[in-house]
Enzyme design. Structure first.
Site, PDB file in Angstrom:
ATOM      1  N   CYS A  15      29.619 -19.980   4.800  1.00  0.00           N
ATOM      2  CA  CYS A  15      28.830 -18.782   5.024  1.00  0.00           C
ATOM      3  C   CYS A  15      27.325 -19.186   4.920  1.00  0.00           C
ATOM      4  CB  CYS A  15      29.475 -17.743   4.042  1.00  0.00           C
ATOM      5  SG  CYS A  15      28.594 -16.167   4.095  1.00  0.00           S
ATOM      6  N   ASN A  73      36.377 -21.489   3.562  1.00  0.00           N
ATOM      7  CA  ASN A  73      34.951 -21.240   3.958  1.00  0.00           C
ATOM      8  C   ASN A  73      34.124 -21.794   3.189  1.00  0.00           C
ATOM      9  OD1 ASN A  73      32.479 -20.123   4.464  1.00  0.00           O
ATOM     10  ND2 ASN A  73      33.138 -18.044   4.305  1.00  0.00           N
ATOM     11  N   ASN A 107      30.796 -21.687  11.856  1.00  0.00           N
ATOM     12  CA  ASN A 107      30.364 -20.435  11.125  1.00  0.00           C
ATOM     13  C   ASN A 107      28.945 -20.187  11.632  1.00  0.00           C
ATOM     14  OD1 ASN A 107      30.076 -18.272   9.337  1.00  0.00           O
ATOM     15  ND2 ASN A 107      31.495 -19.247   7.893  1.00  0.00           N
ATOM     16  N   GLY A 112      27.635 -10.297   3.101  1.00  0.00           N
ATOM     17  CA  GLY A 112      27.647 -10.584   1.520  1.00  0.00           C
ATOM     18  C   GLY A 112      28.978 -10.880   0.843  1.00  0.00           C
TER      19      GLY A 112
END
Ligand SMILES: Cc1cc2nc3c(=O)[nH]c(=O)nc-3n(C[C@H](O)[C@H](O)[C@H](O)COP(=O)(O)OP(=O)(O)OC[C@H]3O[C@@H](n4cnc5c(N)ncnc54)[C@H](O)[C@@H]3O)c2cc1C
Ligand SMILES: Cc1cc2nc3c(=O)[nH]c(=O)nc-3n(C[C@H](O)[C@H](O)[C@H](O)COP(=O)(O)OP(=O)(O)OC[C@H]3O[C@@H](n4cnc5c(N)ncnc54)[C@H](O)[C@@H]3O)c2cc1C
Ligand SMILES: Cc1cc2nc3c(=O)[nH]c(=O)nc-3n(C[C@H](O)[C@H](O)[C@H](O)COP(=O)(O)O)c2cc1C
Ligand SMILES: Cc1cc2nc3c(=O)[nH]c(=O)nc-3n(C[C@H](O)[C@H](O)[C@H](O)COP(=O)(O)O)c2cc1C
Ligand code: FES
Ligand code: FES
Lengths: 303, 256, 303, 256
Positions: free
Chosen positions: A128, A125, A190, A72
């Site tokens: 995710c 990123n 990822n 998270g």
């Protein structure tokens, strides 16, 4: 003498093994330890604007061939991360600041700070698979990604890399958008969106229910992405996913990766994985009379 | 790998301290721990107080997850993963094992594993008589077991560190094992240094993955889950954060 | 007495384990043997209009936790498949005819023949990750998929199921299009696009270079897809991916699958996998006092 | 799992028949096979003619892949996966092993594995002297080795089935092992039935996956790769397709 040095978008790495984002990357001291263990460079935990606790536990499921995690995106936030960077820099290897945000402006703010803190490059990123509003939710749209890259490139002078998700059929479109917007490298992959269920408890194990699959289970997926990316863009590619041995690194480099990142193997094999891989790479280079690892990047494309 | 298992036996080991024995076996070294999943509640680290035949843990109620654990009944389901961590090194000739409160949980399997009543002495401490645990198991495995309580309700009155210090002055040990609240560990380390006895301390930090990945449990650069939870006295002496601060869920430093 | 019977879009299965498409499904005798081994139903190899040789070898890579295959949809073509169906029907379990094609008209032609041959249902392969022009190349576009389903539904009276790919972020959109067009069930997942590279040969191992990952490595991906699909559509879901034990089946059913398919385990565990799984399911039902497996479908969604 | 290895030794075993010994070891049962990948060419099934220390195969040139294999030199790379298949059952008391041409490849490790010169006899046949292989290995492991050639250029003149038939009439065997072209296997089976001796036959079909998945190698419902390649005489007698037809790359039936 054999050297494992590689160049990644202008950054010189003493060897091609980088620590992957999210693994031992939240604190300066732990980053420093990974540098001491032999990594060629360090990618920080993905950092956002504010401190975030992440999800409650369970945040990790262990499988025979990998992990499913849904941390998270916990992290101290960009302000507090200044002091961690100070410590991490003592490792004397390039530090790549990983960032997450929902909109281009926030990415810009974060990237500016990371550059100020001394990061050698920025990793965005965009991938995710389990944090609402972030990561892969923005990273599957070539246009949105192009806009983010353009903004961040305008705000920093260090290289900007985009970390992409394999959970889409548009990987190559997104990568081309990164390249067109001036991005300096693609990082792939990822984690693959996945889930684990407990039969006894009759419920998903992870608090967030779904999470991201990593480790050997996804190596084939990462290799495929890197191979396809190598054919689609000219900017360098960083391979990630299931790397645990020097042979895995060679496969990724032959598929087209200029450098690699290692995440799950830190848990499965321990920190010695970096030096063991480098040892194996050196042996391979000597046996095959290579002077530079660059000689093998993408060779699997020749027919 | 998650092992889904059920509570086989529930023992009230002390005031607010509950031992749960599970159906699942667990081959582990003394000092190792498991991540215990209480479905719908949380997943938390717990030292194995029983290893081998059936896995067992001993939990002190301090918050939501430990309360939920303490209230489990035989037949209730939990998930276990592990064992994780390094465990104690038990090759020393004369060992003093020091447990404070529920810190006895990882200590007692070590005492039993020594397998020689004469080679290991035990110092048990707690705030009061109700919180002294595993005294009988200790007496069965060691010929010198001493007890202290803060209020003197059982055994000597005083701290377990004072007791350990006295024992080190009285007898010769070449290793001390310690586990308890961080402040106890800190003073125990000090006493060991003064008495020139090497030691190992089992430490605690916030754990999420338990597997050496996330970095949430680090003290300085060392992961309690993968590099510990047992550290040598020398390692602990080198820790800037030991006894001073820890990290919260966001990785921010918090004063202890 | 405990029964493992389930209903799948109106088809009664003696147990919820179906043979997955592409495994022992090209000839009538081999299908028959799987029925004799205990499968509740059979899905044929994906059949096209014409005979196809498939790709030259290597077509399969074995991994510790699965396979990567690129068979290239070999098959005798729909005409010659008539006699195979005749033989397969002797197994007395429902046969689901899997079909591949590039355009709706061809799917319609194929489906009509399959119905004539006695198939209990049609499974449309909209998800093969490695055959140019087929499979996932059509199966990622909700509109195109909707059109195919509408055409096929108009041509046959037996249930029509759509087998979908996890290699897209649009899985749920595609599934909703299937449901809106009158599709009777969703089958998920086909393989995850992947690759293997030989360091010594410095090239991809598979003739087709990329292939599809199956087996335990993808179980978490399949579970996630089934779980998400269960929340997105009301038509039944058939779970596929990495199933090797009764526990795996229970996980899939708890995630929302009404039935499951088993492919790689036939190679990894042998044909006994069907009877072993059914044995385990029966034990579970007795221990947990279930009268019907329907009682556990989707229970992992309750909180 | 693919094992990447190199040719260690190349032996011309006969006319158009080449033995390759690899660096990689291969623990296998006699009668098992490997899938051999020749990068850039093909991947094909090959019986293991040498097992244990170094894996070895013996290949007869019949087409593109076997030609490429035959032309490999020490140091050249191949990929091996396996071993696959069931292998021979060797628990019978008196065994007659019958190999036709390169069919000796899976037969010879079985002869050697019996480990008792008196328990196993060998009948080797081929079209001519140049195609007789492994005669010396056979003589080293068996006290009764006989040879036939179609043209009489070595050993008796005639077929190996006729030889085997004669041996079955001459001596008592309780098991025949056979491998050769399908027509030879067919007549050998017939002879065994007539002489009332049980047999095992190693069969061949087109193989793609080698792992029991794709179904390309089936004879009736049986997968040669996973249910075979060695089948009992009874199994073969029950096969409608044996000796009559096989499947091509598309799974279509082709007459033999
Ligand atoms: C390796 C290891 C082994 C452990 N073994 C045992 C054991 O055998 N028996 C036992 O009772 N407890 C043990 N603990 C501590 C136990 O994990 C915590 O008490 C528990 O996680 C608290 O959860 P909670 O939801 O009940 O309390 P929370 O509501 O989370 O917190 C209640 C209080 O406990 C503190 N706390 C929370 N987590 C921790 C932690 N990980 N370490 C220290 N303090 C914490 C909080 O700061 C707060 O003051 C161990 C911890 C570790 C790291
Ligand atoms: C379990 C098994 C073990 C085998 N062991 C050996 C061995 O030890 N030594 C050896 O030399 N050969 C062996 N073979 C046969 C070998 O695999 C084939 O000869 C080879 O695949 C032919 O490939 P190619 O490209 O050279 O010929 P192709 O060009 O493919 O074909 C040439 C000719 O061989 C026939 N053929 C092709 N493949 C096969 C096949 N799988 N079975 C039968 N005929 C075929 C074709 O119909 C054609 O007539 C074995 C086969 C199997 C199934
Ligand atoms: C526990 C854990 C946390 C992760 N956190 C992040 C993260 O914050 N940002 C990110 O870009 N990737 C994150 N990842 C993904 C890894 O960086 C990497 O892409 C992925 O795990 C595949 O590599 P591996 O198989 O070597 O682990 C995380 C992975 C794991 C296992
Ligand atoms: C060798 C092989 C061939 C396959 N062929 C097909 C096919 O023709 N059509 C199809 O829809 N799926 C095909 N698949 C995919 C499987 O049906 C299944 O979706 C996938 O393998 C995941 O399940 P598993 O892990 O149980 O194998 C094939 C899989 C394998 C391993
Ligand atoms: S709890 Fe994640 S590294 Fe220790
Ligand atoms: S070769 Fe694929 S099943 Fe035998």
């Amino acid at each position: 003498m054999t050297t494992l040095e590689v160049d990644l978008a202008g950054i010189r790495l003493r060897n091609p093994t980088l620590l992957a984002s999210g693994v031992m990357g939240e604190t300066g001291d732990s980053l420093l330890r990974v540098a001491e263990a032999g990594a060629g460079g360090l990618v920080t935990k993905s950092i956002g604007l504010e401190p975030r606790k992440g999800y409650p536990n369970p945040t990790l499921v262990e499988l025979p061939d990998g992990y499913i995690n849904a941390m998270g995106l916990p992290g101290p936030g960009i302000e507090a991360f200044a002091e961690e960077m100070e410590v991490a820099k003592k490792g004397n290897v390039p530090i790549i600041g990983s960032l997450f945000a929902a909109v281009p402006e926030d990415f810009t703010t974060l990237a500016g700070k990371m550059e100020d803190y001394g990061a050698a490059a920025i990793e965005l990123n965009l991938s995710c698979p389990h944090a609402k509003g972030y990561g892969m939710e923005v990273g599957i749209d070539p246009e949105a990604v192009g806009t983010i890259i353009t903004s961040v490139k305008g705000a920093v002078t260090i290289p900007v890399m985009a970390k992409l998700t394999p959970n889409t059929h548009r990987l190559l479109d997104v990568a081309r958008a990164v390249e067109a917007a001036g991005g300096d490298a693609i990082v792939a992959i990822n984690t693959v969106k996945a889930m684990a269920i407990s039969v006894e408890a009759r419920r998903p194990i992870l608090y967030n229910r779904t999470g991201g699959l990593s480790g050997p289970a996804v190596k084939g997926v990462g290799l495929r992405c890197v191979y396809e990316l190598h054919g689609a863009v000219k900017i360098p590619i960083v391979g990630v996913g299931g790397i645990e041995s020097s042979r895995d690194v060679l496969e990724y480099m032959m598929a087209g990766a200029s450098a690699v990142q290692i995440g799950s193997a830190v848990g499965r094999r321990g920190l010695k994985v970096f030096s063991e891989i480098c040892h194996g790479l050196t042996e391979y280079m000597i046996a095959n009379k290579h002077r530079s690892l660059k000689e093998i990047v993408g060779v699997a494309h020749a027919r | 790998m998650l092992v889904e298992t059920r509570v086989r036996e529930r023992i009230e080991s002390g005031k607010g301290i509950t031992t749960l024995i599970f159906e699942a076996p667990m081959a582990a070294r003394p000092g190792q721990f498991v991540m215990v999943w209480i479905p719908g509640v949380d997943e938390i680290p717990m030292s194995l107080s029983h290893i081998g035949g059936h896995a067992g843990i001993t939990v002190k109620e301090v918050g939501e997850a430990t309360l939920a654990l303490s209230n489990l009944r035989p037949g209730d389901m939990v998930g276990l993963r592990g064992p994780y961590g390094n465990g104690w090194k038990l090759d020393a000739k004369r060992i003093l094992a020091v447990g404070g409160g529920v810190g006895m949980a990882p200590i007692i399997p070590a005492v039993e594993a020594v397998g020689d009543r004469g080679r290991v002495d035990v110092a048990i401490g707690a705030r009061n008589a109700g919180e002294i645990i595993f005294e009988e198991r200790a007496r069965a495995a060691s010929s010198d077991v001493r007890v202290t309580t803060d209020d003197g309700s059982h055994g000597l009155k005083g701290t377990v560190v004072a007791l350990a210090d006295a024992m080190m002055k009285e007898k010769r040990y070449d290793m001390v094992l310690g586990c308890g609240p961080e402040v106890m560990n800190r003073f125990l380390l000090k006493a060991c240094v003064e008495n020139n006895v090497p030691c190992q301390l089992s430490l605690e930090r916030l754990m999420k993955c338990g597997s050496g990945l996330c970095g949430s449990c680090v003290i300085d650069g060392l992961r309690v889950c993968a590099d510990g939870p047992v550290f040598t006295g020398e390692q602990v002496l080198g820790m800037k954060e030991f006894g001073k601060c820890k990290r919260d869920d966001a990785g921010l430093r918090v004063k202890l």
